[in-house]
Design a protein around this motif. Structure first.
Motif, PDB file in Angstrom:
ATOM      1  N   LYS A 227       0.841  -1.190   0.000  1.00  0.00           N
ATOM      2  CA  LYS A 227       0.000   0.000   0.000  1.00  0.00           C
ATOM      3  C   LYS A 227       0.883   1.249   0.000  1.00  0.00           C
ATOM      4  O   LYS A 227       1.673   1.456   0.919  1.00  0.00           O
ATOM      5  CB  LYS A 227      -0.919   0.018   1.228  1.00  0.00           C
ATOM      6  N   ILE A 228       0.750   2.041  -1.039  1.00  0.00           N
ATOM      7  CA  ILE A 228       1.564   3.246  -1.173  1.00  0.00           C
ATOM      8  C   ILE A 228       0.783   4.447  -0.657  1.00  0.00           C
ATOM      9  O   ILE A 228      -0.311   4.745  -1.141  1.00  0.00           O
ATOM     10  CB  ILE A 228       1.977   3.458  -2.644  1.00  0.00           C
ATOM     11  N   THR A 229       1.347   5.116   0.342  1.00  0.00           N
ATOM     12  CA  THR A 229       0.711   6.313   0.899  1.00  0.00           C
ATOM     13  C   THR A 229       1.590   7.551   0.757  1.00  0.00           C
ATOM     14  O   THR A 229       1.092   8.670   0.823  1.00  0.00           O
ATOM     15  CB  THR A 229       0.378   6.109   2.392  1.00  0.00           C
ATOM     16  N   CYS A 230       2.903   7.352   0.588  1.00  0.00           N
ATOM     17  CA  CYS A 230       3.826   8.483   0.440  1.00  0.00           C
ATOM     18  C   CYS A 230       3.760   9.019  -0.986  1.00  0.00           C
ATOM     19  O   CYS A 230       3.887   8.253  -1.940  1.00  0.00           O
ATOM     20  CB  CYS A 230       5.258   8.054   0.746  1.00  0.00           C
ATOM     21  N   ASP A 231       3.581  10.310  -1.137  1.00  0.00           N
ATOM     22  CA  ASP A 231       3.538  10.893  -2.477  1.00  0.00           C
ATOM     23  C   ASP A 231       4.924  11.200  -3.035  1.00  0.00           C
ATOM     24  O   ASP A 231       5.120  11.221  -4.243  1.00  0.00           O
ATOM     25  CB  ASP A 231       2.709  12.180  -2.471  1.00  0.00           C
ATOM     26  N   GLY A 232       5.888  11.457  -2.171  1.00  0.00           N
ATOM     27  CA  GLY A 232       7.202  11.893  -2.629  1.00  0.00           C
ATOM     28  C   GLY A 232       8.203  10.765  -2.788  1.00  0.00           C
ATOM     29  O   GLY A 232       7.858   9.592  -2.947  1.00  0.00           O
ATOM     30  N   TYR A 233       9.498  11.127  -2.714  1.00  0.00           N
ATOM     31  CA  TYR A 233      10.575  10.159  -2.907  1.00  0.00           C
ATOM     32  C   TYR A 233      10.630   9.100  -1.813  1.00  0.00           C
ATOM     33  O   TYR A 233      11.217   8.036  -1.998  1.00  0.00           O
ATOM     34  CB  TYR A 233      11.925  10.883  -2.961  1.00  0.00           C
ATOM     35  N   ALA A 234      10.016   9.361  -0.669  1.00  0.00           N
ATOM     36  CA  ALA A 234      10.033   8.378   0.419  1.00  0.00           C
ATOM     37  C   ALA A 234       9.338   7.081   0.025  1.00  0.00           C
ATOM     38  O   ALA A 234       9.463   6.068   0.715  1.00  0.00           O
ATOM     39  CB  ALA A 234       9.380   8.964   1.670  1.00  0.00           C
ATOM     40  N   VAL A 235       8.631   7.101  -1.092  1.00  0.00           N
ATOM     41  CA  VAL A 235       7.919   5.899  -1.541  1.00  0.00           C
ATOM     42  C   VAL A 235       8.865   4.723  -1.761  1.00  0.00           C
ATOM     43  O   VAL A 235       8.483   3.565  -1.541  1.00  0.00           O
ATOM     44  CB  VAL A 235       7.128   6.185  -2.840  1.00  0.00           C
ATOM     45  N   SER A 236      10.093   4.988  -2.184  1.00  0.00           N
ATOM     46  CA  SER A 236      11.028   3.884  -2.447  1.00  0.00           C
ATOM     47  C   SER A 236      11.298   3.088  -1.181  1.00  0.00           C
ATOM     48  O   SER A 236      11.335   1.854  -1.195  1.00  0.00           O
ATOM     49  CB  SER A 236      12.336   4.430  -3.027  1.00  0.00           C
ATOM     50  N   SER A 237      11.473   3.797  -0.072  1.00  0.00           N
ATOM     51  CA  SER A 237      11.651   3.118   1.211  1.00  0.00           C
ATOM     52  C   SER A 237      10.347   2.488   1.672  1.00  0.00           C
ATOM     53  O   SER A 237      10.334   1.375   2.221  1.00  0.00           O
ATOM     54  CB  SER A 237      12.149   4.109   2.265  1.00  0.00           C
ATOM     55  N   GLU A 238       9.248   3.190   1.454  1.00  0.00           N
ATOM     56  CA  GLU A 238       7.944   2.676   1.878  1.00  0.00           C
ATOM     57  C   GLU A 238       7.637   1.334   1.213  1.00  0.00           C
ATOM     58  O   GLU A 238       7.107   0.415   1.854  1.00  0.00           O
ATOM     59  CB  GLU A 238       6.846   3.679   1.536  1.00  0.00           C
ATOM     60  N   ILE A 239       7.971   1.202  -0.054  1.00  0.00           N
ATOM     61  CA  ILE A 239       7.719  -0.048  -0.771  1.00  0.00           C
ATOM     62  C   ILE A 239       8.458  -1.205  -0.105  1.00  0.00           C
ATOM     63  O   ILE A 239       7.901  -2.295   0.086  1.00  0.00           O
ATOM     64  CB  ILE A 239       8.137   0.093  -2.251  1.00  0.00           C
ATOM     65  N   ILE A 240       9.709  -0.976   0.272  1.00  0.00           N
ATOM     66  CA  ILE A 240      10.499  -2.041   0.903  1.00  0.00           C
ATOM     67  C   ILE A 240       9.932  -2.396   2.273  1.00  0.00           C
ATOM     68  O   ILE A 240       9.807  -3.575   2.627  1.00  0.00           O
ATOM     69  CB  ILE A 240      11.974  -1.612   1.007  1.00  0.00           C
ATOM     70  N   VAL A 241       9.571  -1.374   3.040  1.00  0.00           N
ATOM     71  CA  VAL A 241       8.990  -1.622   4.363  1.00  0.00           C
ATOM     72  C   VAL A 241       7.685  -2.402   4.233  1.00  0.00           C
ATOM     73  O   VAL A 241       7.452  -3.390   4.944  1.00  0.00           O
ATOM     74  CB  VAL A 241       8.755  -0.291   5.109  1.00  0.00           C
ATOM     75  N   GLU A 242       6.833  -1.967   3.322  1.00  0.00           N
ATOM     76  CA  GLU A 242       5.548  -2.643   3.111  1.00  0.00           C
ATOM     77  C   GLU A 242       5.750  -4.085   2.639  1.00  0.00           C
ATOM     78  O   GLU A 242       5.099  -5.008   3.135  1.00  0.00           O
ATOM     79  CB  GLU A 242       4.733  -1.873   2.069  1.00  0.00           C
ATOM     80  N   ALA A 243       6.637  -4.268   1.674  1.00  0.00           N
ATOM     81  CA  ALA A 243       6.874  -5.616   1.141  1.00  0.00           C
ATOM     82  C   ALA A 243       7.416  -6.539   2.223  1.00  0.00           C
ATOM     83  O   ALA A 243       7.028  -7.710   2.320  1.00  0.00           O
ATOM     84  CB  ALA A 243       7.839  -5.548  -0.037  1.00  0.00           C
ATOM     85  N   SER A 244       8.317  -6.013   3.049  1.00  0.00           N
ATOM     86  CA  SER A 244       8.890  -6.821   4.125  1.00  0.00           C
ATOM     87  C   SER A 244       7.828  -7.194   5.151  1.00  0.00           C
ATOM     88  O   SER A 244       7.734  -8.350   5.582  1.00  0.00           O
ATOM     89  CB  SER A 244      10.029  -6.045   4.796  1.00  0.00           C
TER      90      SER A 244
END
Length: 288
Positions: A227-244
């Motif tokens: 689930k992507i909630t970050c609109d900015g560049y932080a999304v790259s980290s968010e994807i890894i956190v979510e996937a993990s």
């Protein structure tokens, strides 16, 4: 991927030719895709199968790969980047998310016949990726590849990153510049990326050597969970956190990043890295 036309390793393999014919796949010596008995090879990347049924499964997955390309004011590079992808992927399997561009990004993308989804305003990388991934899932994607529009990524590397996902060995494969050759990466970008790698690892409970890489491949299952909630560049980290957290298996594949004077101005640097790190920590702490 353009699997409707392929080359065959041997014209004498009648069983293979009959198998391909049963799937409606034509044979052409001009195709970049080579099919042999129980394997498929594209630009030197080989996908192995154990049987014709397995080969059918891989061909089906390859035909349902969607490329998601976030783009904001990329008129200088997007045409050439799309042309490189169109050597291997069908235009209907490429999704460009025009994130409120003020230049000719949208027009150039449309001229290549790909899907173009537009934001009325610039939402940021995360907003564009979220839109593109959801659109790809709605189109029936089995595998989703994110690919930058600034010319930094190579199609050959995308095929490498795809491999473990196609073979069912990963839910999320990330192209790592740090596991490849980073000699061309500017020092400020290296420092910014290392900082964000550390922050990401704290929340993901998994260290990824290139958490900010824009070249990644998702299985449908993993993409549906993230689930992507970050609109900015932080999304790259968010994807890894979510996937993990969602138990998607994450692997890294070495890639080479192409840096030009244009692409060096894109992405993260030390200042941007600090800002992203603060926003990321606040967002993830609040989410917990």
């Amino acid at each position: 991927m353009r699997v409707e036309t392929v080359r065959v390793a041997s014209r004498d393999d009648k069983e293979l030719i009959n198998f391909l014919d049963s799937l409606g796949i034509r044979i052409s010596e001009n195709s970049p895709i080579l099919v042999g008995r129980y394997y498929i090879e594209v630009f030197g990347i080989r996908y192995d199968a154990k049987s014709f049924d397995d080969l059918r499964r891989i061909l089906k997955k390859l035909s349902r790969i969607y490329i998601v390309m976030p783009a904001y004011n990329e008129e200088k590079t997007i045409g050439e980047v799309l042309d490189s992808l169109l050597r291997v992927f069908k235009p209907e399997n490429i999704i460009v998310v025009d994130d409120g561009s003020r230049d000719r990004t949208r027009e150039i993308a449309k001229s290549r016949g790909v899907h173009v989804v537009s934001h009325l305003i610039n939402r940021g990388l995360g907003g564009a990726l979220g839109t593109g991934i959801q659109y790809a899932l709605l189109k029936g994607a089995e595998i989703i590849v994110t690919f930058d529009a600034d010319g930094q990524h190579l199609v050959e590397d995308a095929l490498k990153v795809l491999k473990p996902v196609v073979e069912g060995k990963a839910g999320l494969a990330i192209g790592s510049r740090f596991r490849g050759n980073i000699s061309e990466m500017p020092l400020v970008k290296r420092i910014g990326n290392i900082l964000l790698n550390m922050i990401t690892a704290i929340f993901a409970l998994k260290y990824v050597s290139d958490s900010q890489s824009g070249l990644r491949a998702f299985s449908r299952e993993c993409a549906s969970k993230v689930k992507i909630t970050c609109d900015g560049y932080a999304v790259s980290s968010e994807i890894i956190v979510e996937a993990s957290r969602k138990k998607c298996k994450i692997v890294e594949i070495p890639i080479r990043a192409v840096y030009t004077e244009y692409s060096k101005k894109k992405g993260t640097n030390v200042v941007e890295g600090v800002r992203i790190a603060i926003n990321l920590m606040l967002d993830l702490l609040f989410r917990r």
